[in-house]
Design an enzyme around this catalytic site. Structure first.
Site, PDB file in Angstrom:
ATOM      1  CE1 TYR A 238      43.346 -35.492  31.099  1.00 31.91           C
ATOM      2  CE2 TYR A 238      43.152 -33.436  32.315  1.00 31.91           C
ATOM      3  CZ  TYR A 238      42.597 -34.612  31.866  1.00 31.91           C
ATOM      4  OH  TYR A 238      41.294 -34.905  32.173  1.00 31.91           O
TER       5      TYR A 238
ATOM      6  N   GLY B 240      40.130 -40.920  28.303  1.00 32.49           N
ATOM      7  CA  GLY B 240      41.255 -39.987  28.414  1.00 32.49           C
ATOM      8  C   GLY B 240      42.278 -40.536  29.377  1.00 32.49           C
TER       9      GLY B 240
ATOM     10  CG  LEU C 168      57.275 -28.507  29.395  1.00 34.67           C
ATOM     11  CD1 LEU C 168      56.650 -29.584  28.515  1.00 34.67           C
ATOM     12  CD2 LEU C 168      56.763 -27.129  28.991  1.00 34.67           C
ATOM     13  CB  ALA C 169      61.642 -29.418  33.601  1.00 32.34           C
TER      14      ALA C 169
ATOM     15  N   GLY D 185      34.491 -45.239  36.566  1.00 32.85           N
ATOM     16  CA  GLY D 185      34.553 -43.795  36.782  1.00 32.85           C
ATOM     17  C   GLY D 185      33.441 -43.045  36.062  1.00 32.85           C
TER      18      GLY D 185
ATOM     19  CE  LYS E 257      57.509 -38.706  34.937  1.00 36.68           C
ATOM     20  NZ  LYS E 257      58.469 -38.931  36.012  1.00 36.68           N
TER      21      LYS E 257
END
Lengths: 457, 439
Positions: free
Chosen positions: A363, A300, A307-308, A229, A305
């Site tokens: 992130y 990195g 936050l919940a 990458g 996800k």
């Protein structure tokens, strides 16, 4: 061919005609850097907004040295052509503004420039640092340039970019590597951005005797996350510019890492950068190459996800890799002579760290944290004549973006002034410029490489 | 026996690279010896920044080898990122192959004939050569020799259906017709090696290998390959209770009172893999600021007459070690680490038993008393072949860097004292290679 079928279509013969008829947005092919390429592909217009301009002289001297045809009058006829023929660059020295009324001079110069700027042309506005002014009128005028540039960036077409440099008082002779970067095709995907030069006091360095085709010659670099990458492209770009490259990635990515390292004639270090021993192991390995001049914190991870639905382990793994590992390595670099005087640290933030992104709280937190780290580390590095800066990529075409749902991917590409995704090399070119010894006056900066993506702009 | 005449210098073990070992017909089923060796070499080149460099030599070999691979190592180097001006040769000594290649490279470095070299080995039991059987081969060669169409047809007229059956390489001794496991079972019975003792060795091997992975021991000794990041024979949760449930095989011939004790767990599985070691003079390493993990001190190769001589097929190291110790003026107890290739758990246990037996040591080894025992907590502390698997020719080049790194770690912890390790590898054909490393 890219996997950007829309871009391929509108750039094909029949596609261009259909797009023109029904009004589809064009996707310009961007001019990108190749070794030996001239700084500009044509003539430049150089304007001065006030009699007190500090930088026009330096810009003129650079352009003349590299053989660029320079005109002061934005309506000047170029090379036997007309007063509307295309130019490769328009640069305006907007230092010395005393009130917002002076902005009219900037407008007067840039209006014809906007009409004349050629494909992948460069428009550069150079102003004073707003924070150095105490007068409300002066500071307002200086700050106005940013709004002008960001708006003009959204108007410029055919791959032309519009950017703003703030030059600290007294730093006007420390601009060469920065001017070269923003004028050249190395900055192909940097648009609508602002960069400050000389704003961290105490900097020292020189651009005397630099081989501008190999500005990193004789320097040793570490690139983390180099297996594939963007990291692999960074390694190759630093090598192209003359550096010896130590390629670092996790042991599980070792086979791809070995290929990168062998491609660039460097060495491979399989290392989990979050391990306690990682900074020591890194410095020990660098000892093989006689020390270290450049560290690129590219590694990195994402553990996206909402936050919940987030959990502590996922959260911590992102913070550890993207932030804590960099902090620990930087501490070790500051404390060690293996990291040479005049060293360069370049780290990778993200558009998500500036604008935020749904599903990316961890992130985004880590990448915003990177910016805080750069802010605080920059003054600490001055005593070593070293610098730290960050690049904040936007939508860059990688294996990760290729795997996105079509809607998300197309929005990421088209909702930007460049109407396309950037390439890994666009990020790498910016990193390689930060890494130059001649970029000594650029410290504590975060530069977005995002084609002026509309997210958080 | 004369003591060793000092060599001009000792070869340094700089580092290594191997690919994870894979159980047969699994992850590397479609990889050839050349593919695996090239990849292992490229990982080594990357680790030490050797792209485009000319090394003194690269020496490798394989046990299961296609006839077209007569220049296996040369082909691998030409396909690698090393300079094409790096010379090579192939060597083959069954399971001793890559300890022997290490010895050859180390000796040339010690003599000043080369400054650097790679010792390695590779084997595939998945991409094994399959040959036409001898009868068919004779018919085809006769047809090839025939000068007329009629002659060709006449020769081919000799073809019979049974000749179509190919020759598949087998893990079998040509002179006894016995599988290696059958030989090992006899030795285990002769020395009264218990099933439990074998299983204990097996569990320790898996546990030690798992611990070594957990502490990142292999991070600079290995590069992933074809999706594998660890030896896939490793069973980190292996227990004595679990192993006790396995059905034993190889009832020992000629020992009617002995039970079968060997199982699929306490015997090494067929495995694919490649391993490389970078050796150099101290000067070559210093010029490049490369580390020196350990030095190669000395080695001894022994062979036993397992066909007529009433000795076990895999017992040659039992003879090689005392000869090496005497030449170096050392005792069996003088080592910080012992790296014994676990062809079968019973093999190393039989070797240890023999060294504690006064009669054996006197009559077979010509010693005044038993060679004795040693602290088994120093045995195979980072795991060995029962856990990693055993691509025949690659095992020596797995063990040498493992020991060299263990010694380097211990030396770094303890300061200036010399630390020392012993390597022992048994091989088909009744041979064995043993060596000493120091740091």
């Amino acid at each position: 061919m890219s996997n950007d079928w829309y871009s391929d279509f509108v750039n094909s013969g029949v596609g261009r005609s259909i797009a023109g008829t029904v009004g589809l947005p064009p996707v310009p092919r961007l001019r990108r850097y190749e070794p030996g390429q001239p700084l500009l592909s044509g003539a430049a217009l150089l304007g001065t907004a006030t009699a007190d301009g500090r930088v026009a002289k330096v810009v003129r001297s650079l352009l003349t040295d590299v053989g660029v045809e320079v005109h002061d009058d934005p309506h000047a006829a170029i090379g036997g052509g007309s007063s509307t023929s295309k130019v490769a660059a328009g640069i305006v020295d907007a230092t010395g503004l005393s009130s917002p009324s002076d902005l009219a001079e900037v407008q007067a110069f840039l209006t014809p420039v906007m009409r004349r700027i050629g494909p992948s042309g460069r428009i550069l506005v150079i102003g004073d640092v707003p924070g150095e002014a105490t007068s409300p009128a002066v500071r307002a005028a200086r700050r106005s340039l940013e709004g002008l540039v960001r708006s003009a960036g959204k108007e410029a077409r055919y791959g032309a970019t519009v950017n703003l440099l703030h030059v600290a008082d007294g730093a006007e002779n420390d601009l060469e590597s920065t001017l070269r970067f923003f004028l050249s095709s190395r900055s192909a995907f940097v648009d609508g951005q602002r960069l400050d030069v000389g704003t961290v006091p105490g900097f020292s360095g020189s651009s005397q005797g630099v081989d501008w085709d190999r500005p990193l010659a004789g320097r040793t670099a570490v690139v983390t996350g180099a297996a594939r990458g963007i990291g692999a492209t960074v390694a190759k770009t630093l090598r192209r510019d003359g550096a010896t490259v130590i390629c670092v990635d996790v042991p599980a990515a070792g086979d791809a890492l070995a290929r990168t390292a062998n491609d660039v004639g460097g060495s491979a270090l399989q290392l989990d950068i979050t391990a306690d021993h990682a900074p020591a192991t890194l410095l020990d390995h660098a000892g093989r190459h006689g020390g270290l001049d450049i560290v690129v914190h590219n590694a990195g991870i994402t553990r996206d996800k909402l936050l919940a639905n987030q959990d502590r382990d996922r959260w911590n793994s992102v913070i550890d890799v993207n932030l804590n590992a960099q902090l620990a390595i930087n501490d070790a670099l500051l404390a060690s002579d293996v990291f040479h005087r005049g060293g360069r640290i370049v780290t990778v933030s993200s558009m998500a760290g500036i604008a935020g992104n749904r599903g990316q709280t961890a992130y985004g937190a880590s990448k915003a944290g990177v910016i805080g780290m750069v802010d605080a580390t920059a003054p600490l590095l001055v005593e070593k004549d070293a610098t730290i800066n960050a690049v904040a990529p936007g939508f860059i075409e990688t294996a990760m973006t290729a795997a996105m749902p079509v809607g998300t991917r197309e929005a990421g590409r088209r909702l930007s002034s460049m109407t396309q995704g950037g390439l890994p090399v666009d990020v790498a070119e910016t990193i390689a410029w930060f890494a130059q010894g001649a970029s000594y006056a650029v410290n504590g900066q975060v530069l977005r490489v995002d084609g002026q993506n509309f997210l958080g702009a | 026996m004369p003591s060793a005449s000092p060599l001009p210098r000792r070869a340094a073990i700089v580092g290594a690279n191997r690919i994870p070992f894979a159980r047969s017909n699994g992850a590397y089923a479609r990889a050839s010896n050349q593919d695996m060796l090239t990849s292992a070499l490229d990982g080594l080149v990357a680790r030490f920044g050797l792209a485009g460099e000319r090394l003194g030599e690269v020496v490798s070999g394989a046990v299961l080898k296609h006839s077209r691979d007569f220049n296996l190592t040369r082909e691998a180097v030409l396909g690698s990122r090393l300079s094409a001006a790096t010379p090579t040769y192939d060597l083959q000594q069954a399971c001793g192959t890559s300890l022997q290649t290490t010895l050859q490279v180390a000796n040339k470095i010690a003599l000043g004939q080369i400054e650097s070299g790679v010792a390695s080995g590779v084997d595939t039991t998945s991409d094994a050569p399959i040959e036409v059987n001898d009868d068919l081969r004779r018919v085809l060669l006769a047809a090839n020799r025939a000068k007329s169409t009629a002659g060709v047809l006449k020769a081919l007229g000799g073809l019979r259906p049974g000749q179509i059956v190919p020759e598949i390489p087998a893990n079998r001794e040509p002179r006894t017709g016995m599988a290696m496991g059958e030989h090992a079972a006899q030795t285990a019975a002769a020395w009264g090696i218990s099933r439990t003792a074998q299983d204990e060795i097996t569990v320790a091997s898996h546990r030690h290998l798992a611990e070594a992975y957990d502490r990142g021991f292999f991070d600079d000794l290995m590069t992933p390959y074809l999706g594998l990041t660890k030896d896939n024979n490793l069973r980190a949760d292996s227990t004595l209770e679990g192993l006790a449930k396995l059905k034993p095989v190889f009832r020992p011939k000629g020992y009617p009172d002995s039970e079968a004790t060997m199982t699929a767990a306490n015997s090494t599985p067929l495995t694919d893999g490649a391993a490389t070691v970078l050796l150099a003079s101290d000067e070559w390493a210093a010029e490049r600021n490369l580390p020196v993990l350990a030095h190669f001190v000395d080695a001894e190769t022994a062979a036993v007459d397992y066909v007529h001589g009433d000795e076990g097929l895999l017992m040659a190291p039992t003879y090689a070690v005392p000869r090496l110790l005497e030449r170096q003026g050392l005792t069996l107890q003088d080592f910080d680490f012992y790296e014994f290739h676990e062809a079968f758990a019973s093999t190393i246990l039989a070797t240890f038993a023999a060294w504690e037996d006064p009669k054996f040591c006197k009559e077979r080894l010509g010693l005044d008393g038993p060679l004795g025992t040693f602290d088994k907590s120093k045995l195979n502390v980072a795991g060995s072949s029962l856990a990693t698997g055993h691509p025949f020719a690659a095992t020596g080049a797995r063990i040498v860097p493992t020991l060299a790194k263990l010694l380097a770690e211990k030396s770094a912890q303890e300061g200036s004292d010399t630390v020392r390790g012993l390597i022992s590898i048994c091989a088909a054909g009744g041979q064995g290679v043993v060596a000493i490393l120091e740091a």
